[in-house]
Design a protein around this motif. Structure first.
Motif, PDB file in Angstrom:
ATOM      1  N   GLY A   1      -5.376   7.795  -5.821  1.00 23.52           N
ATOM      2  CA  GLY A   1      -5.014   6.982  -4.909  1.00 23.52           C
ATOM      3  C   GLY A   1      -4.859   5.715  -5.645  1.00 23.52           C
TER       4      GLY A   1
ATOM      5  N   PRO B   1      -4.683  -3.299  -7.684  1.00 26.59           N
ATOM      6  CA  PRO B   1      -5.527  -2.038  -7.505  1.00 26.59           C
ATOM      7  C   PRO B   1      -5.928  -1.361  -9.168  1.00 26.59           C
ATOM      8  CG  PRO B   1      -2.856  -1.823  -6.561  1.00 26.59           C
ATOM      9  CD  PRO B   1      -3.351  -3.067  -7.347  1.00 26.59           C
TER      10      PRO B   1
ATOM     11  N   TYR C   1      -5.573   2.399 -10.425  1.00 29.27           N
ATOM     12  CA  TYR C   1      -4.689   3.489  -9.799  1.00 29.27           C
ATOM     13  C   TYR C   1      -5.417   4.823 -10.362  1.00 29.27           C
ATOM     14  CZ  TYR C   1      -1.172  -0.042  -9.124  1.00 29.27           C
ATOM     15  OH  TYR C   1      -0.608  -1.135  -8.922  1.00 29.27           O
TER      16      TYR C   1
ATOM     17  N   CYS D   1      -7.569   2.189   0.317  1.00 32.98           N
ATOM     18  CA  CYS D   1      -6.776   3.117  -0.552  1.00 32.98           C
ATOM     19  C   CYS D   1      -5.631   3.567   0.627  1.00 32.98           C
ATOM     20  CB  CYS D   1      -7.445   4.421  -0.994  1.00 32.98           C
ATOM     21  SG  CYS D   1      -6.429   5.645  -1.873  1.00 32.98           S
TER      22      CYS D   1
ATOM     23  N   ASP E   1       0.960  -1.346  -0.033  1.00 34.24           N
ATOM     24  CA  ASP E   1       0.033  -0.054  -0.034  1.00 34.24           C
ATOM     25  C   ASP E   1       0.888   1.178  -0.209  1.00 34.24           C
ATOM     26  OD1 ASP E   1      -2.347  -0.982  -0.171  1.00 34.24           O
ATOM     27  OD2 ASP E   1      -2.650  -1.437   2.200  1.00 34.24           O
TER      28      ASP E   1
ATOM     29  N   TYR F   1      -6.642   2.232  -5.256  1.00 31.51           N
ATOM     30  CA  TYR F   1      -7.874   1.355  -4.508  1.00 31.51           C
ATOM     31  C   TYR F   1      -7.656  -0.132  -4.901  1.00 31.51           C
ATOM     32  CZ  TYR F   1      -9.880   6.110  -3.985  1.00 31.51           C
ATOM     33  OH  TYR F   1      -9.856   7.303  -3.445  1.00 31.51           O
TER      34      TYR F   1
ATOM     35  N   VAL G   1     -14.780   6.786  -5.165  1.00 28.05           N
ATOM     36  CA  VAL G   1     -13.524   7.242  -4.675  1.00 28.05           C
ATOM     37  C   VAL G   1     -13.597   8.751  -4.041  1.00 28.05           C
ATOM     38  CG1 VAL G   1     -12.289   6.091  -6.715  1.00 28.05           C
ATOM     39  CG2 VAL G   1     -12.732   8.559  -6.800  1.00 28.05           C
TER      40      VAL G   1
END
Ligand SMILES: [Zn+2]
Ligand SMILES: [Zn+2]
Length: 444
Positions: free
Chosen positions: A418, A440, A442, A397, A243, A420, A414
């Motif tokens: 970030g 993710p 992006y 996120c 992350d 996610y 969202v």
């Protein structure tokens, strides 16, 4: 329908879909590995898995793509501590529905790890690679002269063309830079085993008493997947690193199966009062000696047997079982080596513990993009996921939880730019357990 009736209906539907399980919104497991290894917990886990299987609905895979169950970090015939062979791996891949194996031979110069299986055989694609310098590497061509190159040069050589490099065993290198890498392991099966010293000790103790050994053998027959999975934990250290890295980089998360088929535990007779306990790949002198003074049941195990006899043999990790325990689902257009490599480069993949339920059909998308893509941020951008089994899910996120819920579908918005990603957990054996980790989207 009036606005109020519509609103009430919406609230009712939301309450059903977003039903918390076990009152636990906090996504934590409840039992330790040792607790999960008891008959009552194993039986409960198996019953839950059967119930989940009945709740499963086939959902189509994204048009133009196939969902390939793949294994990364796989060992065969590559060291003295590896028990399995490539033909065995092939047969077990067919049993487990695995269609791609990215080998990760322990580096043994002058042997070139690229001189291994690189083919499609019996429906399984093999791609050679190595576990070396803290990475899993899958270059497109032999790199033997460059294996000692300085790190930045090494990384760029490996990743030339459709070459792949993943940081491995994150617990051993939490501060390792991620720049230039394809991605990293976000789960490692071997790390769970290393953390569970108590469980291992308890297994050794049980194997040196005839009744306990018979009970353990019976549990292994009845609950093989549940027993192997009892050690699985939420890989917090791995996910934190991921992350933080995806704040600025695109990094594909993959599962390290780290299978060797070497967890075949043996009890061997030394004399009437003494046995050795270890695995099939241990030399006799490296095995643990246990005497009847500590475990009086040893005398009953050795009665009528001769020195050197194997008194107890339990096979915990045949490849097919390891493959079901955790794998990386790769969404590719076809099963060619190039397409599988390309899909992993682009982050079209998710990690799952398939023994809990087949996640094939899982999808995570937004308007104008899906898993692995970079999409421009705009207010109100919606993220959607679908699960073939209704699951407790959360959207994260940068390590922050953005939304949680329960059901076969997720819709969320969202909060800003970030990376996610989605996690799905299933209620198994009276606790929530992690099932699936997406790559993710992006939002930049
Ligand atoms: Zn190894
Ligand atoms: Zn390994």
């Amino acid at each position: 329908m009036s606005f109020w009736i519509q609103l009430w209906a919406l609230v009712a539907i939301t309450a059903v879909l977003f039903r918390p399980v076990c009152g636990a919104e906090e996504f934590t497991t409840r039992f330790s590995p040792s607790e999960r290894m008891t008959r009552v917990r194993l039986a409960a886990a198996q019953e839950s898995v059967q119930t989940l299987q009945r709740a499963r609905r086939n959902v189509p895979v994204r048009p133009g793509f196939q969902d390939f169950r793949c294994i990364l970090h796989a060992h065969a015939e590559d060291s003295v501590h590896t028990g399995g062979t490539r033909p065995e791996m092939l047969a077990d891949a067919q049993t487990a529905g695995v269609r791609g194996i990215f080998l990760s031979d322990h580096f043994r110069p002058p042997r070139d790890f690229m001189d291994s299986w690189r083919l499609l055989t019996n429906g399984v694609r093999f791609i050679p690679g190595s576990e070396v310098r803290g990475f899993l590497i899958y270059p497109e061509r032999s790199l033997m002269p460059e294996m000692q190159a300085p790190l930045p040069e090494f990384v760029s050589r490996v990743t030339a063309g459709r070459g792949l490099i993943f940081l491995s065993h994150i617990e051993e290198r939490p501060d390792h830079p991620l720049e230039g890498l394809t991605g990293l392991e976000i789960y490692n099966r071997h790390y769970d085993a290393k953390q569970d010293f108590r469980g291992l000790l308890s297994i050794v103790m049980r194997m040196t008493n005839p009744e306990d050994a018979a009970e353990l053998s019976d549990l292994l027959k009845q609950y093989p997947d549940e027993l192997l999975a009892s050690q699985v934990q939420y890989p917090a250290a791995y996910l934190e690193k991921w992350d933080s890295g995806t704040r600025t980089l695109r990094l594909t998360g993959v599962a390290a199966n780290d299978c060797h088929h070497n967890q075949i535990l043996l009890v061997k007779m030394i004399d009437a009062d003494t046995v050795r306990v270890g695995t099939i790949v241990d030399k006799d002198e490296d095995m643990q000696t246990v005497s009847a003074t500590l475990r009086p049941g040893i005398r009953r195990l050795t009665a009528g047997r001769k020195p050197g006899d194997v008194l107890v043999r339990l096979d915990f990790d045949p490849y097919f079982r390891s493959f079901r325990n955790v794998c990386t689902h790769v969404l590719a257009t076809d099963q060619s080596e190039l397409s599988l490599r390309q899909a992993l480069k682009e982050g079209r993949a998710y990690v799952s513990h398939d023994w809990m339920g087949d996640p094939t059909g899982f999808d995570f998308e937004t308007d104008g993009g899906w898993m692995g893509d970079e999409v421009p941020w705009r207010p109100g951008l919606e993220l959607r996921a679908q699960f073939p089994i209704p699951a407790q899910f959360r959207l994260l996120c940068g390590g922050d939880v953005i939304a949680t819920g329960y059901g076969p579908r997720m819709t969320a918005h969202v909060k800003g730019p970030g990376a996610y990603r989605v996690e799905a957990w299933l209620e198994v054996g009276g606790e929530l357990r992690p099932w699936l980790y997406s790559n993710p989207i992006y939002v930049r």
